[in-house]
Design a protein around this motif. Structure first.
Motif, PDB file in Angstrom:
ATOM      1  N   GLN B  65       0.832  -1.198   0.000  1.00 12.80           N
ATOM      2  CA  GLN B  65       0.000   0.000   0.000  1.00 12.80           C
ATOM      3  C   GLN B  65       0.860   1.238   0.000  1.00 12.80           C
ATOM      4  O   GLN B  65       1.845   1.337   0.726  1.00 12.80           O
ATOM      5  CB  GLN B  65      -0.915  -0.009   1.210  1.00 12.80           C
ATOM      6  N   PHE B  66       0.446   2.142  -0.855  1.00 15.05           N
ATOM      7  CA  PHE B  66       1.214   3.360  -1.000  1.00 15.05           C
ATOM      8  C   PHE B  66       0.444   4.529  -0.428  1.00 15.05           C
ATOM      9  O   PHE B  66      -0.745   4.701  -0.715  1.00 15.05           O
ATOM     10  CB  PHE B  66       1.499   3.594  -2.490  1.00 15.05           C
ATOM     11  N   LEU B  83       2.615   8.174  -9.420  1.00 14.16           N
ATOM     12  CA  LEU B  83       2.144   8.356  -8.055  1.00 14.16           C
ATOM     13  C   LEU B  83       3.179   9.105  -7.227  1.00 14.16           C
ATOM     14  O   LEU B  83       2.886   9.569  -6.138  1.00 14.16           O
ATOM     15  CB  LEU B  83       1.890   7.000  -7.410  1.00 14.16           C
ATOM     16  N   GLY B  84       4.392   9.170  -7.752  1.00 14.26           N
ATOM     17  CA  GLY B  84       5.418   9.896  -7.022  1.00 14.26           C
ATOM     18  C   GLY B  84       6.493   8.998  -6.453  1.00 14.26           C
ATOM     19  O   GLY B  84       6.991   9.235  -5.361  1.00 14.26           O
ATOM     20  N   ILE B  85       6.819   7.935  -7.164  1.00 11.45           N
ATOM     21  CA  ILE B  85       7.907   7.080  -6.696  1.00 11.45           C
ATOM     22  C   ILE B  85       9.089   7.244  -7.647  1.00 11.45           C
ATOM     23  O   ILE B  85       8.955   7.064  -8.850  1.00 11.45           O
ATOM     24  CB  ILE B  85       7.491   5.597  -6.670  1.00 11.45           C
ATOM     25  N   ILE B 156      11.553  13.778 -11.284  1.00 13.75           N
ATOM     26  CA  ILE B 156      10.104  13.639 -11.199  1.00 13.75           C
ATOM     27  C   ILE B 156       9.550  14.191  -9.889  1.00 13.75           C
ATOM     28  O   ILE B 156       8.345  14.105  -9.661  1.00 13.75           O
ATOM     29  CB  ILE B 156       9.661  12.183 -11.393  1.00 13.75           C
ATOM     30  N   GLU B 157      10.414  14.732  -9.061  1.00 14.87           N
ATOM     31  CA  GLU B 157       9.992  15.243  -7.757  1.00 14.87           C
ATOM     32  C   GLU B 157       9.172  14.230  -6.985  1.00 14.87           C
ATOM     33  O   GLU B 157       7.983  14.428  -6.735  1.00 14.87           O
ATOM     34  CB  GLU B 157       9.184  16.543  -7.929  1.00 14.87           C
ATOM     35  N   PRO B 158       9.813  13.143  -6.612  1.00  9.98           N
ATOM     36  CA  PRO B 158       9.052  12.049  -5.998  1.00  9.98           C
ATOM     37  C   PRO B 158       8.692  12.332  -4.545  1.00  9.98           C
ATOM     38  O   PRO B 158       9.299  13.180  -3.894  1.00  9.98           O
ATOM     39  CB  PRO B 158      10.028  10.877  -6.080  1.00  9.98           C
TER      40      PRO B 158
ATOM     41  N   GLY D 440       8.078   6.328 -15.836  1.00  8.67           N
ATOM     42  CA  GLY D 440       6.729   6.787 -16.151  1.00  8.67           C
ATOM     43  C   GLY D 440       6.448   6.904 -17.623  1.00  8.67           C
ATOM     44  O   GLY D 440       5.431   7.467 -18.030  1.00  8.67           O
ATOM     45  N   ILE D 441       7.332   6.371 -18.440  1.00 12.68           N
ATOM     46  CA  ILE D 441       7.066   6.425 -19.873  1.00 12.68           C
ATOM     47  C   ILE D 441       6.140   5.286 -20.253  1.00 12.68           C
ATOM     48  O   ILE D 441       6.402   4.130 -19.907  1.00 12.68           O
ATOM     49  CB  ILE D 441       8.396   6.324 -20.657  1.00 12.68           C
ATOM     50  N   ARG D 442       5.054   5.621 -20.934  1.00  9.48           N
ATOM     51  CA  ARG D 442       4.088   4.580 -21.279  1.00  9.48           C
ATOM     52  C   ARG D 442       4.613   3.817 -22.490  1.00  9.48           C
ATOM     53  O   ARG D 442       4.339   4.154 -23.644  1.00  9.48           O
ATOM     54  CB  ARG D 442       2.730   5.188 -21.574  1.00  9.48           C
TER      55      ARG D 442
END
Ligand SMILES: Nc1ncnc2c1ncn2[C@@H]1O[C@H](COP(=O)(O)OP(=O)(O)OP(=O)(O)O)[C@@H](O)[C@H]1O
Ligand SMILES: Nc1ncnc2c1ncn2[C@@H]1O[C@H](COP(=O)(O)OP(=O)(O)OP(=O)(O)O)[C@@H](O)[C@H]1O
Ligand SMILES: CC(C)C[C@H](N)C(=O)O
Ligand SMILES: [Mg+2]
Ligand SMILES: [Mg+2]
Lengths: 274, 238, 412, 550, 378
Positions: B65-66, B83-85, B156-158, D440-442
């Motif tokens: 679970q995140f 989602l930010g990972i 990505i600013e996780p 995150g690249i699809r």
């Protein structure tokens, strides 16, 4: 440790297994000699007037910032990269710059890569078998038989590197650290005069590091060893003489204490606390 | 510990490579705004666990679970970063033929603010990257690549940063610097860090919590201060 | 009822030759259907056995063997390229089959078991050159061909023939290109230069198959029109034209023994039948189809005459058989297993058809052996007894080895 | 225009024709005025009828006279009749013997019209019609006659073409009318032409000054005349002619070189077009796409289909085919990607196997659904012919367009790969799929879009190739080997490499062809590729450094 | 001994067992059954099977270099064809004066194109021993020269594949040329006898079939011998991590060259046996598409297993025979579909299917799989 000594005893090599190259001549000094070596990539100078000698039987640590040219130096020694200028001699007889990789390897220079590279489609056992110091020419290889003796030696090395249980597993599925060990094992099988070891303990636990340190020190004396490593604890535990590379040339050289107190070295490499 | 403060809550996770059972009923909590360090010998499954969290390996059962709700297992790999990972894998995995800048730019797609520029901060943290902006990733030295990998994950600013042995192959002062960066991000941005690390001094210095794995199971867990020599002897030595 | 007469059809339905050969398969099927509608022959139905040798030469031999040995067909209609025929030849000879070969070819062959219903060089190439020389006044010649045996042989024959007619060597340009050649810029520009020396120039084209479209396109675009340098082709028929934008080609020539535009009732009936069979109002007919039409009817006649489908009997019976061709005349099977044919020269029209501009006064009998090749000048073929020989040397009075061997085999 | 000697057996009196033509021209003008008021009745005693019947009936040897009669009759419909005759459109109805013009001669029933009134007579079976025979020789003469008529045209281009037609055909009888024309002519280039035409005649007569006029001319006729002169027994003339020839040869050499270069670039552009889609699907994505050729084929068939949809508008259809060809091939690409390739991730070599199967299926599909035969793709007016630079150098238009098209497609592709996010993402995905997805690249979407792009570009190549070569089921097979060769030669994964490789291989081929012949030239190029790869094992533009060794 | 090692190995024993059993059964059914019996195997079928076996040997040769050395040769058809031509030249010379023109020395095609004497490279082919040596030597030599150049300069991956393709393409164009003196497009045909046996008799055909079977057995054992020797493991090492192998002291280029030449010779033998059975050799055997097809057989059968190559070759060609007869208009759909389906559903080919069936007992060493990362693409 006697196993290792046993293994690295060059006198035990059978006649017919001796590679057909003239022996390395170190009577007149160092085993490796590099002078004024320069390499640049697309204008970027990776090695800059590098001078260095390694003595026969020495254990040398090389440290230096990322990108200092340590790996590139090994590339030059093993024939992977041709320098723009300079000379590199193995003993006093062999000009390494005129040789290709297999020739250099047959001459007795073994190498462990920074990123562990093993033959993933072969088993751990086979990986070691291929590394074994035998006649590496095509026809002898075709006719080579697996002797009990070889099997034994491989078994011993397997024990040393702690991969007995995985001997019949494909090397491709090993974890990062296991591959590191396997590659060290291959180096042992090869029994080179000069070992170039690029970051052997990356990804190892403290304990494993200790084991590696023991292993490397035990090799020194009979074989010459060049170790590149960033782990200062490890370096300290094995180092006799340390060379610091920076921007492609030697920044400092000496004992670990000398080097680690050198303000330049602290500035570019160790940082404040080391 | 209340769930809301858990960034990651892993329960009863099982994973197989073909027939071989790698993770066994694994449990792990990663509290928000802290650095949790996973330790263990070679081959115990640390990297595998990280891959499971990222979605690079499929799990057979269990849940991850995140941020107090989202079930990661149901998410596709490419959605997890959204989602930010952020993920810095073992072995760096930079794109060898992309330039350093392009490597960093791959992370832009998932940025919440939709920015098209690489945040200046990355270059501040790792000046080499700016210097070598136009060199291909694969040409960099090992340590430079490692810095690039971390920089790329930060683009990505996780919220959660996963680091698999980030110090590997990096010169000491930069390792220290990475440690500082981690701390700084935790403090300034409230970042959560999941770290895999073998080197005790580093772990002790920068992690808040630890978890030890052995043979695919979590065998110990706690505040970093609780990491005793006994535990180390038992689980981390061969 | 008795067993049907099995007719093997050996034409490529896939691969490079499918372009040309599929229609021949359809033609034979159509002829069979028609014959069956008329009650078959000798009270027996005909049945088609179709296989696909897939433009693969060894496969031709294999399929021929399959047809003869496994399917036990009574006759085979098939092949387009000479190489495929060469591949099949030993098989039909060994298994004593019958093969009708419908395409113009280089000659230099006469087999006891093969009937050549396409043109030999003297039924196509030589009359065409005669026409250009005498009616158009051509003095300079480009012999352009695909690099293989048919063009090589034809050009060799033509070269000898032209030199015999007093054409100087420098007035002949010979050019070979690979199969499927598609970049003609240089060659066309060479032809243009060659043709600008002040003498009337023509191109004799033995360019094969797919290479023609880009060739004609390039001709058109480099501004060479039929009135400047006419091209006479031996392998471009209605079928090929149906894939070409004929606009720029109007006036170029082709030499055949049949054109779809021929004004005869037999032809119109054949076309109607073909359109009906294919269900395509635009379907075109061409020379090899006529060859199969003739070959098929000859076979039927011969079977009737022999009263059996026994191969040896049919072989004997068929020599001398005459059937109507589609141009309003008759085709006769000669003792050398070639047939008589009229030679027509046609000009390409904008509708993809040819208009006949010249025609031999009477039919020409096919020569198995060319008079213009030193090695075969003295050879003749005659499959009637007692000569019964495919390559009889009139100089030495002996039959070539192949027949000798066969005689020996028969004696065993 | 090329030289044409009037064959000796031609009993055609040129002067007669000219005179009659000039006469008829005047008459034509008068008639043109009066015809407007003239009702098209009184067919029975229409003199045209007799003229046409005469044309239909005379034996081949006297056709010229019949044509002459028509021309000199001054009938304003003459031109139409002669054109119809030249185009094989003049037929007779078997039963009535009436001469008709065939409007549509396709299929079994032909649409016909009355040549006298122009009235459409509906369809009639081909069986009932008898074509009025014409052959090349007569057609040539007809063209000459029509060209002469054009010398008075108002459009200077037409006049120039007509004058050019006269080069080498001028004889004593024509000198005077031409000189008169020269007097009147104001357009400089037409004047030049007429002067040259006259000079050719005069050189033949031994005139020394005329040699000067020809000295600068690149026209083959001029050269032929000078060549004649060199052989003449007048030493002064021979000398002068020789000098003139030498200077012409010099110029010709230059032109020849330019021509060869053009040929080379043009062949090269075809190679580039064929290969560039593959440079994406194979070079960038790593799919060994053996069906690439068939995707090209689909593009070509789309062009054909478009032209079927828009009959009579080949140019418009061609333009529409560009987006359509792209879409058709891209759609096919998407289907291939979704149905097969996506299951072969990480098994690039197996894509070879599967796409080989797909290529077989696509070929046979076209054979079954459309036809095993080639299809006709019409070249629009504006693409046929050539751009004339001078008498010795002209650039074929279709190839010029293809060359430009190739460059545009290349530039566009380059933009997409360099400047858009897709370009970055596709490279990231191919280099490290798992990592790219972690960023995150699809990846799936990227795969689809890239494969569609590469396939679509193949379709574009097909559209272009339909203007140069066969449109048939084998089209793809003819290009697949070359395409791989070009991509690899240029260095896999490098678009610039593909461009340079294509252009240089094309040029080398065309440079070799004149002296080695087409077959040998091809072989030499292949051997060259083999040897070149020995020198540069990673192609023309290799990925260098550690990065490539990975 | 490396050559006898495979004979002790179970998989080879099974393979040889099946092969020899098949040979024996076919021979028995052909010789002993009455012609009208349902079990009778006709001469047509015997020759057909002989052809499959030739293809199988070719496929084994391709698998040796592709499966174990990572060299995707798209030009093995060239070696096959050259072996075939060597045999064809011998057979041509055997015709003697029985050709249509009765020339005792010159083949027919030379006579009618007016050649005066035999080109030098035709000399000696009237002697069987010379021709048979050339069957091995000609392809071997070509492979040696070509391989020496390519491997020395470390051409790998697709680059190597494409130049092998260029090689066979160039040879195809060259052999098409009539001036080459190999009969151009029409090739060499009309063979009469081989070693004194009439080629047009069933007995000779059966003999050729058996000979091919034996050649396949020998070829298989040789390949297996190489593969199971240390050299085989070195090959795999070169395939997957060329640079690493080099740093261990192996001359990668020599290893590649050796295996490549052996493989080319095997292909040559396959071609030589093929020609008398199908009765023609023409340049289309050089066609790049043929070579690609061979690769497809191997992939379909299962790469890096050797027996998979045999299965693939026989299966695809059998399918072709059946389909072209049963559904002449649509067989390409079937064949194409087969390729697609096998790739998608049987990633390791048919051999992979078999292997997974008897999994458990089987030792891993048997089928080393190639990690995809080192495949031949960039
Ligand atoms: N092929 C190449 N092209 C461009 N630059 C290169 C290439 N190879 C190495 N470099 C550069 O040369 C420098 C030296 O690299 P090298 O790998 O030798 O460093 P290193 O000392 O081993 O570093 P690390 O400790 O991080 O492994 C680096 O800056 C690297 O970016
Ligand atoms: N792809 C795979 N297939 C099968 N087994 C694998 C695979 N990857 C890893 N393993 C096995 O799973 C176990 C766990 O591997 P993992 O990489 O997670 O270890 P780790 O804890 O990260 O070790 P290290 O400290 O060496 O990085 C190892 O024993 C390894 O051999
Ligand atoms: C000219 C071709 C259409 C046929 C010819 N018989 C050949 O050799 O292939
Ligand atoms: Mg390094
Ligand atoms: Mg790990």
């Amino acid at each position: 440790m006697s196993i290792i000594e046993e293994l690295s005893n060059r006198d035990r090599v059978f006649e017919f297994l001796t590679p057909a190259v003239s022996p390395v001549d170190t009577r007149h000094g160092p085993i490796l000699y590099m002078e004024d070596v320069n390499v640049s990539f697309d204008g970027f100078r990776a090695i800059n007037n590098l001078n260095m000698t390694i003595d026969d039987g020495e254990l040398r640590c090389i440290i230096g910032p990322n990108g200092a040219g340590k790996t590139t130096m090994m590339d030059i020694i093993t024939g992977k990269t041709a320098p723009d200028t300079g000379s590199v001699w193995f003993g006093s007889r062999h000009n390494l710059l005129t040789m290709n990789e297999p020739e250099i390897a047959t001459l007795g220079i073994g190498r462990k890569f920074q990123k562990p590279t093993v033959f993933e489609a072969l088993t751990v056992f086979e990986n070691l078998e291929l590394a074994m110091a035998t006649d590496k020419r095509v026809i002898p290889t075709l006719r080579a038989a697996m002797k009990a003796e070889f099997r034994e030696r491989i078994g011993e090395v397997l024990e040393t590197i702690g991969l007995q249980d995985l001997r019949n597993q494909l090397a491709g599925i090993l974890s990062h650290g296991q591959k590191q060990w396997l590659e060290i094992g291959m180096l042992l099988m090869q029994k080179p005069r000069l070992l170039l070891v690029d970051e052997p303990v990356a990804g190892m636990t403290e304990q494993e590091m200790e084991r590696t340190a023991e292993l490397l020190t035990s090799l020194a004396g009979k074989q010459s060893v060049v170790v590149v490593e960033h782990d200062m604890g490890f370096v300290r535990s094995i180092a006799r003489k340390v060379t610091v590379l920076h921007q492609g040339s030697v920044l400092a050289e000496g004992s670990m204490d000398q080097v680690s107190n050198d303000p330049e070295v602290i500035k570019v490499y160790l940082g404040e606390e080391a | 510990m209340p769930t809301e403060s858990q960034m990651l809550k892993i329960e009863k996770l099982n994973q197989f490579y073909g027939e071989s059972h790698t993770l066994w009923e694994l449990e792990l909590d990663v509290p928000k705004g802290q650095c949790t360090c996973v330790m263990g010998r070679n081959g115990v499954g640390k990297t595998t666990l990280m891959k499971c969290v990222m979605g690079e390996e499929t799990t057979s059962s269990g849940s991850i679970q995140f941020d107090g709700g989202t079930e990661l297992i149901k998410q596709k790999l490419e959605e997890r970063s959204r989602l930010g990972i952020g993920y810095v894998p073992q072995g760096r995995q930079i794109f060898p033929l992309l330039t350093v800048e392009e490597n960093l730019r791959t992370g832009l797609a998932v940025r919440k603010d939709g920015s098209k520029k690489i945040p200046e901060r990355i270059y501040e943290l790792f000046p080499v990257l700016k210097e070598m902006k136009n060199r291909r990733g694969g040409d960099l030295s090992g340590g430079q690549q490692q810095q690039l990998a971390i920089g790329r994950a930060l683009v990505i600013e996780p919220q959660l940063l996963i680091l698999d042995e980030p110090g590997e192959g990096i010169q000491p002062n930069i390792v220290a610097q990475i440690g500082e960066v981690i701390r700084r991000l935790i403090k300034e941005d409230g970042l959560t860090v999941l770290l895999v690390e073998q080197k005790l001094p580093f772990a002790r210095k920068y992690a808040d919590r630890f978890a030890i794995m052995d043979r695919g199971r979590r065998v110990a867990e706690g505040e970093i201060a609780e990491l005793s020599d006994e535990l180390i002897k038992k689980h981390l030595t061969v | 009822a008795e067993d049907p007469i099995k007719v093997g059809i050996l034409h490529s339905l896939s691969g490079t030759m499918a372009i040309s050969e599929t229609v021949l398969k359809d033609t034979v099927e159509m002829l069979i259907a028609k014959q069956n509608a008329e009650g078959g022959v000798l009270g027996r139905e005909l049945e088609a056995v179709v296989v696909d040798p897939a433009s693969n030469w060894p496969l031709f031999a294999e399929k021929a063997r399959e047809l003869l040995a496994q399917e036990k067909v009574d006759v085979i209609f098939g092949n387009w390229t000479s190489v495929s025929r060469k591949s099949v030849l030993p098989v039909v000879e060994e298994l004593n089959g019958l093969l009708f070969y419908p395409v113009q070819y280089e000659g230099e062959e006469s087999s006891e078991n093969v009937f050549y219903t396409g043109a030999a060089p003297n039924q196509q190439a030589i009359p065409a050159v005669d026409y250009l020389m005498n009616n158009i006044g051509v003095e300079r010649w480009v012999l352009a061909g695909t690099d293989y045996v048919y063009p090589r042989t034809t050009n060799k024959i033509l070269e000898t023939y032209l030199m015999d007619q007093g054409v100087a060597k420098e007035d002949i340009m010979i050019n070979y290109t690979p199969f499927g050649h598609s970049d003609w810029q240089n060659i066309v520009s060479d032809i243009k230069r060659f043709g600008s020396a002040g003498k009337k120039t023509a191109v004799v084209s033995t360019i094969n198959g797919d290479a023609n479209v880009p060739f004609y396109r390039e001709l058109g675009n480099q501004g060479i029109s039929a009135s400047d340098i006419p091209v006479v082709a031996f392998s471009v028929g209605e079928q090929e034209l149906s894939g070409i934008d004929t606009g720029p080609l109007v006036g170029h020539l082709a030499a055949w023994n049949y054109f779809m535009s021929v004004d005869s009732d037999a032809n119109y009936d054949f076309i109607d039948q073909w359109i009906e069979h294919t269900g395509n109002e635009e379907a075109v007919t061409n020379d090899p189809m006529e060859a199969h039409y003739i070959g098929f009817n000859m076979y039927i006649e011969a079977v009737k005459k022999a009263g059996t489908t026994d191969v040896d009997a049919v072989k004997d019976a068929i020599i001398g058989v005459s059937v109507p061709n589609l141009t309003g005349g008759y085709a006769t099977m000669m003792p050398n297993h070639h047939i008589t044919k009229p030679v027509l020269i046609g000009e390409i029209q904008d509708n993809g058809q040819f208009s006949v501009v010249w025609e031999t006064p009477s039919t020409v009998a096919g020569d198995a052996w060319s008079d213009f090749l030193p090695g075969s000048r003295d050879l003749i073929a005659d499959w009637r007894k007692p000569m019964f020989c495919g390559s009889f040397n009139t100089a030495t009075g002996k039959c070539g080895a192949s027949a000798g061997e066969m005689a020996a085999e028969e004696a065993e | 225009m090329l030289p044409r000697l009037s064959p000796p057996q031609l009993a055609f009196n040129r002067q007669d024709i000219i005179m009659s033509i000039l006469r008829s021209l005047t008459l034509l003008l008068i008639a043109l005025v009066s015809v407007l008021s003239l009702p098209a009745s009184a067919q029975e005693d229409d003199p045209g009828k007799a003229l046409l019947n005469n044309l239909a009936e005379v034996p081949a040897s006297r056709v010229e006279e019949a044509i002459n009669a028509i021309v000199s009759s001054g009938d304003e419909r003459a031109r139409g009749w002669l054109e119809a005759y030249g185009n094989n459109r003049l037929s007779r109805i078997d039963d009535t013997g009436q001469v008709v013009i065939v409007l549509n001669n396709r299929g079994r029933d032909w649409e016909i019209a009355n040549p006298l009134t122009g009235e459409n007579m509906g369809e009639m079976s081909r069986r009932e019609l008898d074509r009025i025979a014409i052959n090349n020789r007569i057609r040539g003469q007809l063209e000459g006659i029509l060209a002469m008529l054009d010398l008075n045209a108002t459009d200077p281009d037409v006049r120039e073409a007509s004058a050019q037609d006269m080069m080498g055909k001028v004889d004593a009888s024509l000198v005077e009318p031409l000189e008169a024309q020269l007097e009147r002519e104001e357009n400089a280039s037409v004047r030049n032409r007429i002067e040259e035409a006259l000079a050719i005649y005069r050189v033949g007569e031994g005139n020394l000054e005329a040699v000067d006029v020809l000295a600068g001319s690149l026209h083959p006729r001029a050269r032929a005349a000078l060549n004649e002169a060199v052989r003449s027994d007048n030493p002064a003339l021979a000398d002068k002619a020789e000098q003139a020839l030498a200077s012409i040869e010099q110029k010709l050499k230059l032109n020849r070189a330019a021509e060869t270069l053009y040929f080379g670039l043009s062949l090269g552009s075809v190679l580039v077009l064929a290969a560039i889609g593959l440079a994406i699907t194979f070079g960038v994505m790593g799919v060994i796409n053996m069906a690439h050729g068939e995707l090209i084929m689909l593009g070509a068939y789309t062009t054909w289909g478009m032209q079927q949809l828009l009959p009579g508008q080949p140019g418009l259809a061609l333009i529409f085919s560009i987006p359509a060809g792209f879409l058709v091939a891209a759609t096919a690409g998407i289907i291939i990607e979704r149905s097969v390739i996506q299951f072969l991730k990480g098994r690039p070599l197996e894509t070879l196997l599967a796409t080989f199967g797909i290529s077989l299926i696509l070929q046979q599909l076209v054979r079954t659904v459309i036809s095993p035969q080639n299809r006709t793709v019409v070249t629009p007016e504006w693409m046929s012919g050539s751009l004339v630079i001078n008498d010795a150098l002209s650039l074929t238009l279709n190839r010029l367009y293809v060359l430009a098209f190739a460059l545009i497609v290349f530039a566009a592709l380059m933009m997409i790969m360099r400047k858009t996010r897709l370009g970055l993402e596709v490279r990231a995905v191919t280099q490290n799929r798992a990592m790219a997805r972690s960023m995150g690249i699809r990846a799936t979407r990227v795969d689809i879009m890239t494969f569609a792009l590469g396939s679509g570009v193949a379709g574009l190549a097909g559209v272009a190739l339909s203007q140069l070569t066969n449109v048939g089921p084998n089209l793809g097979q003819n290009y697949i080997i070359d395409s791989f060769m070009v991509v690899v030669f240029g260095g896999v994964g490098n678009l610039w490499g593909t461009l340079i490789a294509g252009l240089s291989l094309g040029t080398i081929n065309q440079l070799l062809e004149p002296w080695a012949g087409a077959v040998l030239a091809k072989i030499i190029v292949l051997v060259f590729i083999i040897l070149f790869i020995q020198k540069r094992p990673k192609g023309l533009f290799p990925q260098k450094g550690r990065a490539a060794e990975g | 001994m490396w050559l006898t090692r495979p004979l002790r190995e179970r998989s080879t024993q099974i393979f040889l067992g099946v092969l020899f059993a098949a040979l024996a059964i076919v021979t028995f059914l052909h010789v002993a059954m009455p012609e009208d019996s349902a079990l009778y195997v006709s001469a047509y079928t015997v020759t057909l099977l002989g052809k499959y076996l030739c293809y199988a040997l070719l496929a084994v040769a391709v698998d040796l270099v592709w499966g174990y050395l990572g060299i995707l040769s798209l030009g093995h058809g060239a070696f096959f064809a050259i072996g075939g031509y060597a045999m064809g030249m011998y057979l041509m010379r055997q015709i003697g004066d029985r050709g249509t023109y009765g020339d005792p020395i010159l083949p027919d095609f030379m006579v009618f194109l007016n050649w005066q004497e035999l080109p030098w490279y035709w000399l000696g082919f009237d002697m069987a021993w010379f021709a048979f040596i050339m069957v091995l030597l000609a392809p071997g030599l070509l492979a040696l020269v070509f391989g020496f150049l390519a491997f020395r300069s470390r051409v790998t991956g697709v680059y190597l594949s494409i130049i092998t393709q260029a090689l066979t393409f160039a040879l195809m164009l060259a052999f098409f040329r009539n001036e080459m003196g190999f009969g151009g497009n029409n090739g060499l045909t009309d063979f009469r006898d081989i070693l004194g046996f009439n080629l047009r008799t069933d007995a000779t055909r059966l003999g050729l079939f058996i000979a091919t079977g034996i050649a396949l057995a020998i070829g298989y054992v040789i390949c297996r011998g190489i593969v199971t020797s240390k050299l085989g493991r070195v090959s795999i090492a070169c395939r997957d991590a060329e640079a690493r192998a080099r740093f261990l002291g192996y001359r990668v280029d020599r290893v590649q060259l050796f295996v490549f030449v052996v493989s080319a010779m095997l292909a040559g033998v396959a071609g030589a046996l093929y020609v008398p059975q199908v009765g023609i050799i023409n340049p289309s055997e050089f066609s790049p598409l043929f070579s690609i097809e061979v690769v497809v057989w191997v992939a379909l059968g299962g790469r890096a297993t050797l027996y998979g190559a045999v299965i693939g070759a026989v299966l695809v060609n059998y399918a072709k025979t059946v389909f072209t007869g049963v559904m002449p208009d649509a067989w390409l759909f079937a064949l194409g579909g087969l390729f697609v389906l096998v790739t998608v559903f049987l990633p390791k080919g048919i051999a992979g299917l078999l292997a997974s069936r008897r999994k458990g007992k089987q030792d891993e060493q048997d089928t080393p799989t190639a990690p995809s990362t080192t495949e031949a693409t960039a």
